[in-house]
Every structure is written in C-alpha cells, then in structure tokens.
Design a protein around this motif. Sequence first.
Motif, PDB file in Angstrom:
ATOM      1  N   HIS A  97      18.681 -34.205  -3.309  1.00  0.00           N
ATOM      2  CA  HIS A  97      17.649 -34.297  -2.272  1.00  0.00           C
ATOM      3  C   HIS A  97      16.712 -33.102  -2.207  1.00  0.00           C
ATOM      4  O   HIS A  97      15.559 -33.242  -1.804  1.00  0.00           O
ATOM      5  N   LEU A  99      16.461 -30.733  -0.144  1.00  0.00           N
ATOM      6  CA  LEU A  99      16.011 -30.350   1.195  1.00  0.00           C
ATOM      7  C   LEU A  99      16.123 -28.840   1.355  1.00  0.00           C
ATOM      8  O   LEU A  99      16.983 -28.190   0.755  1.00  0.00           O
ATOM      9  N   ALA A 105      16.410 -31.432   9.671  1.00  0.00           N
ATOM     10  CA  ALA A 105      15.886 -32.660   9.079  1.00  0.00           C
ATOM     11  C   ALA A 105      14.437 -32.882   9.502  1.00  0.00           C
ATOM     12  O   ALA A 105      13.569 -33.186   8.672  1.00  0.00           O
ATOM     13  N   PRO A 144      20.561 -29.679   6.775  1.00  0.00           N
ATOM     14  CA  PRO A 144      21.159 -30.500   5.717  1.00  0.00           C
ATOM     15  C   PRO A 144      22.666 -30.351   5.574  1.00  0.00           C
ATOM     16  O   PRO A 144      23.367 -31.335   5.313  1.00  0.00           O
ATOM     17  N   GLN A 152      21.316 -37.101   3.983  1.00  0.00           N
ATOM     18  CA  GLN A 152      20.394 -36.174   3.335  1.00  0.00           C
ATOM     19  C   GLN A 152      19.378 -36.924   2.471  1.00  0.00           C
ATOM     20  O   GLN A 152      18.185 -36.594   2.479  1.00  0.00           O
TER      21      GLN A 152
END
Length: 228
Positions: A97, A99, A105, A144, A152
């Motif tokens: 992902h 992130l 988020a 995350p 995620q």
Amino acid sequence: MSEAALRLSGIEKGYLRGTPGEVIVLRGADLEVAPGEAVALVAPSGAGKSTLLHIAGLLDTPDAGEVVIGGEAMQSRSDRRRTIARRREVGFIYQFHHLLPEFTALENIVLPQLANGVAPKAAGERARALLARVGLAARADHRPAALSGGEQQRVAFCRALANAPRLLLADEPTGNLDPDTSERVFAVLMELVRETGLAALIATHNLDLAARMDRTVRLDHGRVVEAA
C-alpha cells in the motif's frame, strides 16, 4: 463513441540499450482502455507488466511510441505538463500500500489533494466520503499500523481516487492479501470503477479475478494481445 481514457501506440522499451546485454521488454505494444472499463493484464513475472504500467502512468518514458491519456498525447509534453497530468489524471495502486506511516488514514488521502491545489476543508470532506464509501469511516483517525492489511489497501484505493483521476493503474493490488481479504478488496475496487466511470488497467496473477473484469490482455514477447 467516447475517447479512450488510455491509448498506448507502438510502445517500445529496452534496458541497457545499445549494449551486448540489451534487454527488450516491450516491442510495439498497443492497448486502449475505455472509460468505465476494467482490463486485466496478465503475464509471467519479468514479462514487462510493471514497465507497461509505469509507462502508461507517465512514471517512465518509452523508447518509441505514444501514450495518450484522455485524448492528450504525452510524449511531446514538457516534464511539468506530464507531472500535472500524472497527478490529476492517473491513480496508482500497488501490491504494497505504501501509506505514509506517520499520518492517519484520512491524512494519507488528504495529502495528494493538497498537492493538487485542493483547499484543506474540501480535501478533508472528500477523504471522509471516500473512506465511508469503502466502509472505513470509523477508521479515519487511525494510522496504518493500527489497520489490517485489507483496511490499508482500501485506504490506498481511496488515496488513488482522491484527485478523481480518469485512469486507475493497479499492479497486483491484492497479491499480498489472503483470499478472503483479496475478495473483499477486489469487490470494492470494481464497485468504485463502475460507479465513477474510471478506466482501470489491473495487473494480476489471479486468473479468477481477471475473468471477472471486462476483458483480459496478456503480454506476449513484448506485445499486448487479447487473451483467449
């Protein structure tokens, strides 16, 4: 008939060009993806799927050929124009992902909007709406590390859609998930494609998921061919 969201024409790409060890990855690859269409891209590892996606998303440049996004040919454009087009027109989802771990988020979805000039309030509202759409409204303020793998990846989907791109490029987006989570994440992805009219090109090794998309193409000796 609507303009293709993505058109690749005669794309060629090699590495170590002009040397005895030159490797040709793409040999005149052609592909079109229409708005609202989900196309699966299948090929063995090392066949050039990621290279094709990077060229389609303006992260890499071909040695020859043309990339057209939303009717605009990109090869002759300046680096600045290509960067703007990539930011506004293309969303990316990867197997991992990616992130930003220090942000929530919500913040991970807000940040690309701010980079695109969206006002903070509007960016936050869109981020919350996207999280709600994928069933994560209650997880907006979680970082995350506090989210499951499937959560995620759903946040990563939202981030990819934050700037309302016309083209979604996904490289093995469910490849790092267990089967049940993979199914849930894929269902969310397809719902978002259908409801937003996105064009989606999704590289996957999962032939069951590929069969549920509109069509499947594969790479064969550097060319894109329709799968039987």
